[in-house]
Design an enzyme around this catalytic site. Structure first.
Site: not given
Ligand code: NDP
Ligand code: OXD
Length: 317
Positions: A232, A280
């Protein structure tokens, strides 16, 4: 605990961030759990006892107040962080692997090999029309560090070991493994980071990991190290990473995740020559594999049986 309502019916609410993708999830879960009633948010929210979703909107839990369990459509559960008023006793369950491990292995091994074997430097030489052999670090001295050795991290670590790399891992709780040097705790992080010619972040975003990789910790990495963030964005202090690269301490970074996604167009990462970016996609949720796993867990939960991947609310993962 059982998830059944007064009518003993399993009522499942699907909350996909892309409403166009919700019907295939409804269909996939319905096909695997024919006795259940499956609907797409917001239909059936008030009656739902379980939800399967990602990034629910602000009013989600107020409108789905009877929920007993929420299944994350991914491995991470930090997309629930903004929700302060979860139904009391709500169980949060995440995806364990379901095809993400193999994708993570591919992505991380590619980046380690890319940096160790200097493929980007060879591409630059090719562009200049130069035939030149570059020296590389002997593999026995090219340590790879994994911050996080869970369902995904352990698969990556084992793949790197099988490729011949010395692998270290840093975890929250102490571990002992034969072929991976394990570290944990504040007093061991410097030794762990000092061995990582490539550092791979693969831990969840929690209160303990937010901002963990700041200027002080980045400075503990060896000169010329490469950072790979597939966890993250907020585990890393982005400005500190840029400074570490720009002053030459780090060779660069591969970033799949960012503090803000999509990454704003004016962000300095976009045009940075030492940063490789992907949007991502390191390990995507696969519908068939995930629906199989979630349906199995839903059925077990409904029967009052234990399931894997349940988040410990005190740890946040
Ligand atoms: P797991 O929960 O199985 O593993 C998490 C690991 O992180 C564990 O080894 C855990 O330690 C460690 N950890 C937790 N807190 C800390 C801490 N404070 N310091 C050091 N280590 C810590 O998760 P997964 O392997 O399934 O997934 C990891 C993360 O990967 C997800 O949370 C998600 O954010 C990210 N992800 C990203 C994707 C992408 O496409 N970019 C796709 C899928 C996941 P311990 O062993 O002691 O519990
Ligand atoms: C996940 C992700 O957590 O895709 O599964 O990031």
């Amino acid at each position: 605990m059982s998830t059944n309502g007064p009518s003993d019916e399993l009522r499942i609410l699907v909350m996909h961030p892309d409403p166009a993708a919700a019907p295939e999830w409804v269909q996939a879960l319905q096909a695997r759990l024919p006795e259940a009633r499956v609907s797409a948010w917001p239909e059936g929210a008030a009656e739902a006892t379980c939800a399967v979703g990602w990034g629910p909107p602000g009013d989600f839990f107020a409108r789905a107040a009877r929920l007993k369990a929420f299944f994350s459509m991914g491995a991470g559960v930090d997309h629930l962080h903004g929700h302060t008023a979860l139904p009391p006793g709500l169980r949060v369950i995440r995806i364990e692997d379901a095809g993400m491990g193999a994708q993570m292995v591919q992505y991380c091994c590619h980046e380690v090999l890319q940096h160790h074997r200097r493929f980007a430097d060879y591409e630059a030489l090719q562009r200049e029309g130069r035939w030149k052999t570059l020296e590389i670090t002997p593999q026995k001295d090219f340590g790879v560090g994994l911050l996080g050795l869970g369902v995904l991290g352990e698969q990556v670590a084992r793949a790197l070991v099988s490729l011949g790399y010395p692998v270290s891992a840093f975890t929250r709780s102490p571990r002992t493994l034969d072929d991976i040097a394990c570290f944990s705790g504040e007093d061991e992080i410097e030794t762990f980071l000092g061995r990582a010619r490539v550092l791979i972040l693969l831990a969840p975003l929690t209160e303990a990991t937010r901002g963990l990789l700041d200027a002080r910790r980045l400075a503990m990495l060896p000169q010329g190290a490469w950072l790979v963030n597939v966890a993250r964005g907020a585990i890393l202090v982005e400005q500190d990473l840029l400074s570490a690269i720009d002053r030459g301490h780090l060779a660069g970074a591969t970033l799949d995740v960012f503090g803000k996604e999509p990454l704003p167009q004016d962000h300095p990462f976009w045009g940075h020559p030492r940063i490789r970016m992907t949007p991502h996609v390191a390990a995507r949720t696969l519908l068939r594999e995930s629906a199989d796993q979630i349906a199995g867990k839903l059925a077990r939960l409904h029967r009052g049986e234990a399931v894997g991947g349940e988040v410990d609310p005190t740890l946040g993962y």
